[in-house]
Design an enzyme around this catalytic site. Structure first.
Site, PDB file in Angstrom:
ATOM      1  N   LYS A  14       0.867  -1.191   0.000  1.00  0.00           N
ATOM      2  CA  LYS A  14       0.000   0.000   0.000  1.00  0.00           C
ATOM      3  C   LYS A  14       0.899   1.234   0.000  1.00  0.00           C
ATOM      4  O   LYS A  14       1.733   1.399   0.892  1.00  0.00           O
ATOM      5  CB  LYS A  14      -0.908   0.035   1.234  1.00  0.00           C
ATOM      6  CG  LYS A  14      -1.718   1.329   1.370  1.00  0.00           C
ATOM      7  CD  LYS A  14      -2.384   1.432   2.713  1.00  0.00           C
ATOM      8  CE  LYS A  14      -1.402   1.585   3.843  1.00  0.00           C
ATOM      9  NZ  LYS A  14      -0.677   2.887   3.819  1.00  0.00           N
ATOM     10  N   PRO A 103       9.592  -5.355   2.595  1.00  0.00           N
ATOM     11  CA  PRO A 103      10.308  -5.023   3.828  1.00  0.00           C
ATOM     12  C   PRO A 103       9.347  -4.738   4.975  1.00  0.00           C
ATOM     13  O   PRO A 103       8.210  -4.301   4.770  1.00  0.00           O
ATOM     14  CB  PRO A 103      11.123  -3.784   3.450  1.00  0.00           C
ATOM     15  CG  PRO A 103      10.487  -3.239   2.222  1.00  0.00           C
ATOM     16  CD  PRO A 103       9.866  -4.386   1.512  1.00  0.00           C
ATOM     17  N   GLY A 107       6.409   1.444   5.938  1.00  0.00           N
ATOM     18  CA  GLY A 107       5.503   2.458   5.432  1.00  0.00           C
ATOM     19  C   GLY A 107       4.691   2.067   4.219  1.00  0.00           C
ATOM     20  O   GLY A 107       4.066   2.923   3.591  1.00  0.00           O
ATOM     21  N   GLY A 109       2.534  -0.787   4.409  1.00  0.00           N
ATOM     22  CA  GLY A 109       1.410  -1.601   4.869  1.00  0.00           C
ATOM     23  C   GLY A 109       1.558  -3.094   4.694  1.00  0.00           C
ATOM     24  O   GLY A 109       0.553  -3.795   4.538  1.00  0.00           O
ATOM     25  N   ASP A 146      -4.948   0.194   8.751  1.00  0.00           N
ATOM     26  CA  ASP A 146      -4.643   0.018   7.331  1.00  0.00           C
ATOM     27  C   ASP A 146      -5.216  -1.270   6.734  1.00  0.00           C
ATOM     28  O   ASP A 146      -5.148  -1.458   5.518  1.00  0.00           O
ATOM     29  CB  ASP A 146      -3.122   0.013   7.114  1.00  0.00           C
ATOM     30  CG  ASP A 146      -2.541   1.415   7.090  1.00  0.00           C
ATOM     31  OD1 ASP A 146      -3.321   2.382   7.016  1.00  0.00           O
ATOM     32  OD2 ASP A 146      -1.306   1.543   7.155  1.00  0.00           O
TER      33      ASP A 146
END
Length: 296
Positions: A14, A103, A107, A109, A146
């Site tokens: 995301k 990873p 950042g 999601g 999220d």
């Protein structure tokens, strides 16, 4: 209907094309306004029959998650248990295998995408035809801010704490490159370090006809967490500078609370060519291509 022997779902990253902090709830959650897209960079989740509910990890980032792979706080297992609870009956065992290619704490999601994939996958595997999309959204909301947007894996505007979703503008067939410096960034730390002040929600068009127009529109917006993340993780500066220097780069920005950054290109082929031309440190994770286009 017999239980299928093996099923698979992809869990796309995301990416927040912009992120405005618009307020704060009494419980401490920040209110956001953001446009989320889903590039084809992804984890994969498979399931097959087993005597109990279990999770195994494979892939280049499996070792990062290995210590908590079977713990009660693992988001994939929490999603599975929440779905079984919503079904109101005992579910057969399932062996989940998470092929971790995104990873961690980056950042984009990844954990939320994996949980959403587990909900979609196990609804099919357990043949829970009575669990509606709305019910799945309710379960997802209880798992994390999220997770709901990751269920459909389609462009969406996120508001509230992330659970208020609306269709986003129609996007062109833009190309994207993702780069992560390999340093985990704590989301709570970024929110604590960000400059005070709030920003109004963005005024978005119904459509961006091409990648250049999209980039121009996004330049009028921002990621309100980027400054704080760059202070906490100076390597983000180097990533953004490297992306901005690539041929054909239309816009470079950090996604979410970092540290992954993205660059936009005219089309997926241009993004892939830019990755080939890039001279990046070996330890930096990178991906290039297009956006996920759900068929339904």
């Amino acid at each position: 209907m017999p239980t299928p022997t093996r099923l698979e779902e992809i869990a796309c990253a995301k990416v927040n094309l912009y992120l405005h902090v618009t307020g704060r709830r009494p419980d401490g959650y920040h209110l956001l306004d953001s446009l989320a897209v889903f590039p084809l960079a992804c984890d994969r989740l498979t399931v097959q029959a087993a005597d109990t509910l279990e999770l195994a990890l494979e892939g280049p980032f499996a070792e990062v998650l290995q210590p908590s792979a079977t713990g009660d706080d693992n988001l994939v297992l929490r999603a599975a248990r929440a779905l079984a609870l919503a079904a109101g009956r005992e579910m057969p065992g399932a062996r989940l295998i998470l092929h971790k290619h995104l990873p961690v704490a980056s950042g984009i999601g990844g954990g939320s995408a994996d949980a959403a994939a587990a909900l979609r996958l196990l609804r099919r595997f357990w043949a829970l035809h009575d669990i509606s999309d709305q019910c799945l959204h309710t379960i997802a909301t209880g798992l994390g801010a999220d997770v709901p947007v990751c269920l459909a894996q389609r462009t969406a505007r996120m508001q509230g704490a992330g659970e208020q979703l609306a269709p986003g503008p129609v996007l062109p067939a833009v190309g994207m490159m993702l780069v992560n410096c390999g340093e985990a960034v704590s989301t709570p730390a970024v929110f604590r370090a960000r400059s005070p002040g709030l920003r109004p929600p963005a005024a978005l068009p119904l459509e961006w006809p091409d990648a250049a127009t999209l980039a121009d529109g996004l330049r009028e917006l921002s990621n309100d967490l980027e400054g704080a993340a760059r202070t906490l993780c100076p390597a983000i500066d180097a990533v953004l500078q490297a992306l901005q220097a690539l041929p054909g780069c239309l816009l470079a920005r950090m996604s979410g609370s970092g540290a992954t950054c993205f660059a936009l290109f005219a089309d997926p082929a241009a993004a892939r060519c830019a990755e080939v031309a890039a001279r990046l440190p070996q330890r930096w994770w990178r991906w290039s291509g297009g956006l996920h286009q759900p068929t339904a």
